[in-house]
Motif scaffolding. Structure first.
Motif, mmCIF file in Angstrom:
data_model
loop_
_atom_site.group_PDB
_atom_site.id
_atom_site.type_symbol
_atom_site.label_atom_id
_atom_site.label_comp_id
_atom_site.label_asym_id
_atom_site.label_seq_id
_atom_site.Cartn_x
_atom_site.Cartn_y
_atom_site.Cartn_z
ATOM 1 N N LYS A 186 0.826 -1.208 0.000
ATOM 2 C CA LYS A 186 0.000 0.000 0.000
ATOM 3 C C LYS A 186 0.856 1.251 0.000
ATOM 4 C CE LYS A 186 -4.572 -0.978 1.014
ATOM 5 N NZ LYS A 186 -5.549 -1.138 2.059
ATOM 6 N N GLU A 205 1.292 4.017 -2.982
ATOM 7 C CA GLU A 205 1.063 5.434 -2.726
ATOM 8 C C GLU A 205 2.267 6.276 -3.146
ATOM 9 O OE1 GLU A 205 -1.843 6.285 -1.563
ATOM 10 O OE2 GLU A 205 -1.410 8.448 -1.518
ATOM 11 N N GLU A 236 2.085 9.172 -5.809
ATOM 12 C CA GLU A 236 2.119 10.577 -5.395
ATOM 13 C C GLU A 236 3.518 11.191 -5.486
ATOM 14 O OE1 GLU A 236 -0.428 12.414 -4.522
ATOM 15 O OE2 GLU A 236 -1.952 10.850 -4.588
ATOM 16 N N SER A 244 0.555 11.978 1.856
ATOM 17 C CA SER A 244 -0.148 10.707 2.052
ATOM 18 C C SER A 244 -0.241 10.228 3.496
ATOM 19 C CB SER A 244 0.552 9.608 1.245
ATOM 20 O OG SER A 244 0.883 10.070 -0.035
#
Lengths: 104, 126
Positions: free
Chosen positions: A54, A58, A62, A99
């Motif tokens: 995960k 991310e 990003e 994030s």
């Protein structure tokens, strides 16, 4: 499951550990207590792997530019992360700004 | 060409007090003291040793930092390896009719440590 390179993981150690620290410790505790059988600690292994996936997804989504810069620096410096502190801090900062809130 | 005969003629004479004494002995260059050379040698060696040791200590500290960071990605790699292992087709090859070659344990082979592969035993989880 996507496999990430050592350079990518090494540079995103701080973002990963800021979120997945407890699952890491649980996994290592299980490994120490119950031996190196992969089937015994599979639940913890899946937890660690999923959490890492995960975070890495991310990061690649990003903070792609910072991640690429950091990986390039690491590969140019013979995989020594000590020489790339600036890039690593930039990547951590990017994760922190964009994030970190999502995973709370 | 006209000569002024009225001027005073002066003969070349030694300077007042006479000429300095001639150095007719053997001339050697001025020597540096041996103690100074000794000191300079050890000074240079000391500076070099200081620079080397400082870099070495820095390298060892960098190695420590590097090892800590690598140990932080260890659980990730370990977990991934476990999952990939369980997902792959792993089976015990010793269930087939193939037998490992027999190693002569009576000779000098038994003095070879196990990690060098002399008396290799393979263990499998399944």
């Amino acid at each position: 499951m996507e496999q990430y390179t050592r350079a990518e993981l090494l540079m995103s150690v701080d973002p990963i550990w800021s979120i997945c620290e407890r699952s890491m410790y649980a996994f290592e505790k299980c490994k120490i207590e119950k031996g190196d059988d992969p089937e015994v600690c599979l639940r913890y292994a899946i937890a660690v792997s999923g959490c890492t996936q995960k975070i890495m997804q991310e990061l690649t989504k990003e903070c792609k530019q910072e991640l690429d810069k950091a990986v390039h620096c690491l590969e140019e410096n013979n995989m020594r992360s000590v020489k790339c502190d600036k890039e690593r801090v930039d990547l951590s900062q990017c994760f922190k700004l964009k994030s970190f809130e999502k995973f709370q | 060409m006209t000569i002024n005969y009225k001027q005073k003629w002066v003969q070349d004479l030694p300077p007042p007090g006479g000429f300095p004494a001639l150095e007719y002995g053997r001339q050697t260059p001025k020597m540096i003291s041996g103690y100074k050379l000794f000191g300079a040698t050890f000074l240079i060696m000391g500076v070099g040793t200081y620079i080397y040791l400082r870099g070495r200590i820095q390298d060892l500290q960098d190695d420590d930092v590097e090892r800590v960071r690598l140990s932080k990605i260890l659980p990730i790699v370990q977990a991934e390896n476990d999952i990939m292992f369980l997902g792959a087709a792993h089976k015990n090859v010793y269930l087939t009719r193939w037998m490992p070659p027999i190693v002569n344990n009576n000779g000098l082979y038994r003095f070879i440590p196990r990690e060098y592969g002399a008396q290799k035993e393979t263990t499998h989880h399944h």
